[in-house]
Scaffold this motif. Sequence first.
Motif, short mmCIF file in Angstrom:
data_model
loop_
_atom_site.label_atom_id
_atom_site.label_comp_id
_atom_site.label_asym_id
_atom_site.label_seq_id
_atom_site.Cartn_x
_atom_site.Cartn_y
_atom_site.Cartn_z
N LEU B 22 0.83 -1.22 0.00
CA LEU B 22 0.00 0.00 0.00
C LEU B 22 0.86 1.25 0.00
CD1 LEU B 22 -2.88 1.39 0.43
CD2 LEU B 22 -2.29 1.38 2.85
N TYR B 23 1.82 1.31 0.91
CA TYR B 23 2.64 2.53 1.04
C TYR B 23 3.54 2.73 -0.17
CZ TYR B 23 1.11 3.79 5.72
OH TYR B 23 0.36 4.21 6.78
N ASP B 25 3.03 1.27 -3.44
CA ASP B 25 2.34 1.35 -4.73
C ASP B 25 1.32 2.48 -4.77
OD1 ASP B 25 3.81 -0.89 -5.21
OD2 ASP B 25 2.15 -2.29 -4.91
N LYS B 26 0.66 2.73 -3.64
CA LYS B 26 -0.42 3.71 -3.68
C LYS B 26 -0.02 5.05 -3.07
CE LYS B 26 -3.98 0.45 -4.52
NZ LYS B 26 -5.31 -0.08 -4.24
N VAL B 27 0.58 5.01 -1.87
CA VAL B 27 0.94 6.27 -1.22
C VAL B 27 2.20 6.86 -1.87
CG1 VAL B 27 1.48 7.39 0.98
CG2 VAL B 27 -0.16 5.51 0.92
#
Lengths: 140, 140
Positions: B22-23, B25-27
């Motif tokens: 998450l951190y 790839d997205k954030v």
Amino acid sequence: MDTLDIDHVGVAVENLEEAISLYEDKVGMKLVHREDLPDRGIKVAFLVGRDGKTAVELMEPMNHEDQNNTVAKFLKSRGQGMHHLAVKVEDIESSLRDLEGKGLTLIDKKPRKGARGHLVAFVHPKSVMGLLLELVQESH
Amino acid sequence: MDTLDIDHVGVAVENLEEAISLYEDKVGMKLVHREDLPDRGIKVAFLVGRDGKTAVELMEPMNHEDQNNTVAKFLKSRGQGMHHLAVKVEDIESSLRDLEGKGLTLIDKKPRKGARGHLVAFVHPKSVMGLLLELVQESH
């Protein structure tokens, strides 16, 4: 997302004056800015460490009983403590579109004026594993 | 206290692998370090923004059911989210004496070895208005 350095950590407190004293006198940080944010129903204070950059934002609701106020609600349900993590971005509109495109839920679809005249927007904690993320684009 | 710049924000998560994805790839942060800390019963990952300095420490307990583990307990009682704020100090022994002299309650009266080989010590959140404060002295 263009950059992602920490701008500040938002901390919810019951009493802003006492919190400023604690952070200045005991923890050893320096008060650099105070502001009332009537739109958000809070008063805030920013403190920095020696580098003068990374900051803590202390936040107290103007009306502790107003359960429409997110900070008052946070204090009632979770007590004092860290509330959000704010990161710097260069182009907040483009960062918001980027995050939305990746499937994250935005609290603010458009940036709004936050403390210190900066543009800010919040991402929903359900999209960031419980972390309330704030994007901050510095005003120049 | 000698310096007080933010070193990292500790974030408790249910699943470290999913959180790293998450951190990253997205954030949009970058994974720079992973480590198991068997003494503390957690596995951790450090991610940085573009400046390569300010960091998020993602933490997952090795045993989610171990209620003697502070991170497992935190997840059960409060859910995922920000757990502690870590600040850099140059001389952790002197900072601890300073804070103790000012009446703050220390969780660690003496520094211990933490992640990345650094010396760390925690200050009790009851002394910092609900904020769990970690002091970090970098190893050189």
